[in-house]
Write a protein that holds these residues in place. Structure first.
Motif, PDB file in Angstrom:
ATOM      1  N   GLY A 174      37.162 -11.731  -1.743  1.00 52.61           N
ATOM      2  CA  GLY A 174      36.168 -10.576  -1.844  1.00 52.61           C
ATOM      3  C   GLY A 174      35.473 -10.710  -0.360  1.00 52.61           C
ATOM      4  O   GLY A 174      35.011  -9.476  -0.018  1.00 52.61           O
ATOM      5  N   LEU A 175      35.006 -11.856  -0.076  1.00 58.45           N
ATOM      6  CA  LEU A 175      34.376 -12.067   1.324  1.00 58.45           C
ATOM      7  C   LEU A 175      35.237 -11.598   2.400  1.00 58.45           C
ATOM      8  O   LEU A 175      34.642 -10.694   3.404  1.00 58.45           O
ATOM      9  CB  LEU A 175      33.816 -13.357   1.641  1.00 58.45           C
ATOM     10  CG  LEU A 175      32.386 -13.689   1.100  1.00 58.45           C
ATOM     11  CD1 LEU A 175      31.303 -13.091   1.742  1.00 58.45           C
ATOM     12  CD2 LEU A 175      32.261 -13.701  -0.427  1.00 58.45           C
ATOM     13  N   GLY A 176      36.322 -11.690   2.295  1.00 57.66           N
ATOM     14  CA  GLY A 176      37.467 -11.328   3.388  1.00 57.66           C
ATOM     15  C   GLY A 176      37.146  -9.744   3.384  1.00 57.66           C
ATOM     16  O   GLY A 176      37.340  -8.797   4.427  1.00 57.66           O
ATOM     17  N   LEU A 177      37.448  -8.936   2.142  1.00 60.00           N
ATOM     18  CA  LEU A 177      37.173  -7.616   2.067  1.00 60.00           C
ATOM     19  C   LEU A 177      36.071  -6.994   2.652  1.00 60.00           C
ATOM     20  O   LEU A 177      35.950  -6.098   3.188  1.00 60.00           O
ATOM     21  CB  LEU A 177      37.496  -7.271   0.625  1.00 60.00           C
ATOM     22  CG  LEU A 177      37.287  -5.877   0.008  1.00 60.00           C
ATOM     23  CD1 LEU A 177      38.218  -4.848   0.816  1.00 60.00           C
ATOM     24  CD2 LEU A 177      37.423  -5.593  -1.338  1.00 60.00           C
ATOM     25  N   ALA A 178      34.939  -7.644   2.134  1.00 59.04           N
ATOM     26  CA  ALA A 178      33.654  -7.206   2.733  1.00 59.04           C
ATOM     27  C   ALA A 178      33.626  -7.302   4.485  1.00 59.04           C
ATOM     28  O   ALA A 178      32.955  -6.381   4.966  1.00 59.04           O
ATOM     29  CB  ALA A 178      32.495  -8.221   2.271  1.00 59.04           C
ATOM     30  N   ALA A 179      34.124  -8.345   4.932  1.00 57.55           N
ATOM     31  CA  ALA A 179      34.059  -8.177   6.407  1.00 57.55           C
ATOM     32  C   ALA A 179      35.149  -7.220   6.875  1.00 57.55           C
ATOM     33  O   ALA A 179      34.711  -6.609   8.089  1.00 57.55           O
ATOM     34  CB  ALA A 179      34.814  -9.793   6.958  1.00 57.55           C
ATOM     35  N   ASN A 180      36.244  -6.778   6.206  1.00 51.95           N
ATOM     36  CA  ASN A 180      36.997  -5.840   6.771  1.00 51.95           C
ATOM     37  C   ASN A 180      36.279  -4.258   6.470  1.00 51.95           C
ATOM     38  O   ASN A 180      36.432  -3.556   7.456  1.00 51.95           O
ATOM     39  CB  ASN A 180      38.528  -5.821   5.904  1.00 51.95           C
ATOM     40  CG  ASN A 180      39.364  -6.929   6.362  1.00 51.95           C
ATOM     41  OD1 ASN A 180      39.104  -7.475   7.578  1.00 51.95           O
ATOM     42  ND2 ASN A 180      40.234  -7.308   5.351  1.00 51.95           N
ATOM     43  N   ILE A 181      35.533  -4.173   5.489  1.00 56.86           N
ATOM     44  CA  ILE A 181      34.867  -2.966   5.304  1.00 56.86           C
ATOM     45  C   ILE A 181      33.594  -2.670   6.490  1.00 56.86           C
ATOM     46  O   ILE A 181      33.683  -1.766   7.041  1.00 56.86           O
ATOM     47  CB  ILE A 181      34.299  -2.954   4.091  1.00 56.86           C
ATOM     48  CG1 ILE A 181      35.321  -2.717   2.775  1.00 56.86           C
ATOM     49  CG2 ILE A 181      33.461  -1.781   3.601  1.00 56.86           C
ATOM     50  CD1 ILE A 181      34.800  -2.800   1.320  1.00 56.86           C
ATOM     51  N   GLY A 189      32.630   3.997  13.167  1.00 58.26           N
ATOM     52  CA  GLY A 189      31.165   4.599  13.190  1.00 58.26           C
ATOM     53  C   GLY A 189      30.259   4.439  14.487  1.00 58.26           C
ATOM     54  O   GLY A 189      29.855   5.609  15.041  1.00 58.26           O
ATOM     55  N   PHE A 190      31.054   3.567  15.359  1.00 57.30           N
ATOM     56  CA  PHE A 190      30.035   3.224  16.658  1.00 57.30           C
ATOM     57  C   PHE A 190      30.925   2.920  17.644  1.00 57.30           C
ATOM     58  O   PHE A 190      30.763   3.373  18.670  1.00 57.30           O
ATOM     59  CB  PHE A 190      29.083   1.921  16.318  1.00 57.30           C
ATOM     60  CG  PHE A 190      28.138   2.266  15.207  1.00 57.30           C
ATOM     61  CD1 PHE A 190      26.918   2.667  15.332  1.00 57.30           C
ATOM     62  CD2 PHE A 190      28.329   1.610  13.922  1.00 57.30           C
ATOM     63  CE1 PHE A 190      26.091   3.047  14.166  1.00 57.30           C
ATOM     64  CE2 PHE A 190      27.616   1.844  12.969  1.00 57.30           C
ATOM     65  CZ  PHE A 190      26.361   2.686  13.025  1.00 57.30           C
ATOM     66  N   HIS A 191      32.056   1.797  17.547  1.00 54.47           N
ATOM     67  CA  HIS A 191      32.850   1.675  18.644  1.00 54.47           C
ATOM     68  C   HIS A 191      33.685   2.616  19.265  1.00 54.47           C
ATOM     69  O   HIS A 191      33.798   2.696  20.175  1.00 54.47           O
ATOM     70  CB  HIS A 191      33.394   0.311  18.259  1.00 54.47           C
ATOM     71  CG  HIS A 191      34.076  -0.537  19.557  1.00 54.47           C
ATOM     72  ND1 HIS A 191      33.355  -0.797  20.611  1.00 54.47           N
ATOM     73  CD2 HIS A 191      35.513  -0.784  19.740  1.00 54.47           C
ATOM     74  CE1 HIS A 191      34.459  -1.481  21.261  1.00 54.47           C
ATOM     75  NE2 HIS A 191      35.557  -1.405  20.817  1.00 54.47           N
ATOM     76  N   LYS A 192      34.486   3.019  18.442  1.00 55.13           N
ATOM     77  CA  LYS A 192      35.439   4.268  18.777  1.00 55.13           C
ATOM     78  C   LYS A 192      35.430   5.321  17.686  1.00 55.13           C
ATOM     79  O   LYS A 192      36.259   5.528  17.079  1.00 55.13           O
ATOM     80  CB  LYS A 192      36.860   3.616  18.824  1.00 55.13           C
ATOM     81  CG  LYS A 192      37.137   2.602  19.892  1.00 55.13           C
ATOM     82  CD  LYS A 192      38.476   1.974  19.738  1.00 55.13           C
ATOM     83  CE  LYS A 192      38.599   0.967  20.685  1.00 55.13           C
ATOM     84  NZ  LYS A 192      38.099   1.133  22.166  1.00 55.13           N
ATOM     85  N   PRO A 193      34.312   5.978  17.695  1.00 53.90           N
ATOM     86  CA  PRO A 193      33.943   7.191  16.702  1.00 53.90           C
ATOM     87  C   PRO A 193      35.127   8.107  16.907  1.00 53.90           C
ATOM     88  O   PRO A 193      35.457   8.747  15.789  1.00 53.90           O
ATOM     89  CB  PRO A 193      32.709   7.820  16.893  1.00 53.90           C
ATOM     90  CG  PRO A 193      32.348   7.395  18.413  1.00 53.90           C
ATOM     91  CD  PRO A 193      32.979   6.047  18.633  1.00 53.90           C
TER      92      PRO A 193
END
Length: 416
Positions: A174-181, A189-193
């Protein structure tokens, strides 16, 4: 991360015990095996974005990202439905010999949680592919490190609060999923919108292009997963989950021998693709030779140390119950030496789209390996399983791969 493995293995073995730890490792192997359910789309996206990057076709890159994200989301939806209905049957098939009543009670919810989190992770495979295609694999590695550290924190929390196997699965994956999201939000959203996936940008023609190479990557992926991830499942099914522990611990230890090559692979793949598209064949030949030499000599040094001191390292690291027969260590050393150079060749073939050969001899290797693993496991135990993998690769995969690499380099020489 090697540090996470060094810390997590002894803690998890000590907390769960041999049988439940074996079940945990088997579940992780199943999830790794299921990575083929992306149908080769992620690998195909790497090559497509590499070519688009080489040609400065940013709009086409955005449409590729949108198309891949939608297809992976649909696959994830199907897996979620299947997981909700088939988890009990999957658990019964993988673990028919569980002895502990606690393990029997935990295994179905653990499998269900693992499959669900795996499915939700699928669409976010595009994150690392986008970063790699733009020569930003270092950023992808940082996000992977964040996810790994999150997994380690979750493992420590579960052990501290005495949670069971389902909580361990939920916390770690679950923590891995949170990091991917979080990575996806930052990336699009910011780096390559300008690459942000949009439903309106989904292009049926590009979906077809992705699948045209994707099915080949899918077949290749099946071969690799059978060859490198079914060992734990074979051991669990035929020898019992407790026997997975010494095998899995030894596997984790020897993984250090190819750690650097594994880190370099995602960066070299798009670099080869872009150089091939631009006709920079001299760079390809020089990089391949340098990578081969580095991989071979660095791996042989590490494997030599691990072969001599492996049993004692495992005894101190994970306990006496995790120490395998010395024959397993010898076969594992051969496996890693073979893999260290095989990764060099397969990276070039994948990146340049030379996939047909790998689909053929990869499939032959997988069938031979699985057949031998089942037969030899019954006679020689876990030693037979690792021996089957090495024999299958030596006979059916290693030589064909480098014959094809030589053919690719010869073609490059003709285009000087």
């Amino acid at each position: 991360m090697i540090l996470v493995s060094v810390v997590s293995v002894p803690l998890t073995v000590g907390y769960l015990g041999g049988e439940r730890y074996g079940a945990w490792v088997t579940i992780a192997s199943v999830l790794t095996f299921l990575s083929i359910t992306d149908l080769g789309l992620a690998a195909s996206l790497t090559n497509a974005l590499g070519k688009a990057q080489a040609e400065d076709a940013h709009d086409r890159g955005q449409r590729y990202v949108s198309s891949a994200f939608l297809m992976l989301s649909l696959i994830a939806f199907v897996i979620l439905i299947l997981a909700s209905t088939l988890a009990p049957r999957i658990a019964a098939f993988l673990f028919p010999n569980l002895q502990s009543s606690l393990a029997q009670a935990e295994i179905i919810p653990a499998v269900m949680i693992a499959l669900s989190i795996f499915a939700l992770n699928l669409p976010f495979l595009v994150n690392t592919r986008v970063l790699a295609a733009h020569q930003e694999s270092a950023l992808a590695n940082l996000w992977n490190i964040a996810g790994s550290l999150g997994n380690l924190a979750a493992l420590l929390a579960v052990i501290w609060f005495r949670g069971g196997l389902p909580w361990l699965v939920f916390g770690c994956f679950g923590l891995g999923l949170a990091a991917n999201i979080t990575c996806s939000i930052w990336l699009f959203g910011f780096h390559k919108p300008w690459l942000r996936p949009k439903l309106a940008s989904v292009d049926p023609a590009l979906v077809k292009n992705l699948f045209s190479d994707g099915w080949k990557f899918f077949v290749i992926g099946i071969g690799w997963m059978v060859n490198w991830q079914t060992d734990n499942m074979v051991i669990s099914h035929f020898l019992g989950a407790a026997q997975v522990t010494p095998y899995a611990v030894t596997f984790s230890l020897f993984a250090m021998a190819t750690g650097l090559q594994t880190l370099a692979y995602p960066s070299l793949w798009p670099a080869y693709t872009e150089a091939f598209a631009q006709g920079d064949y001299a760079w390809i030949r020089q990089t391949l030779r340098s990578n081969f030499k580095f991989s071979f000599f660095s791996s042989i040094a590490i494997v030599g140390v691990l072969t001599i001191f492996g049993s004692e390292i495992i005894r101190l690291w994970a306990g006496a119950a995790a120490v395998p027969p010395f024959s397993v260590i010898l076969w594992m050393a051969l496996r890693r030496l073979m893999l260290s150079t095989l990764l060099v060749g397969s990276c070039l073939l994948n990146a340049t789209g030379h996939l047909k050969g790998m689909t053929i001899y990869g499939t032959i290797t997988a069938v031979l390996n699985l057949t031998l693993s089942i037969l030899l496991a019954k006679t020689y135990g876990i030693t037979g399983v690792i021996a089957a993998t090495v024999i299958a690769f030596a006979v059916a995969n290693y030589i064909p791969t480098f014959l094809e690499v030589r053919s690719v380099l010869r073609k490059c020489s003709l285009h000087k």
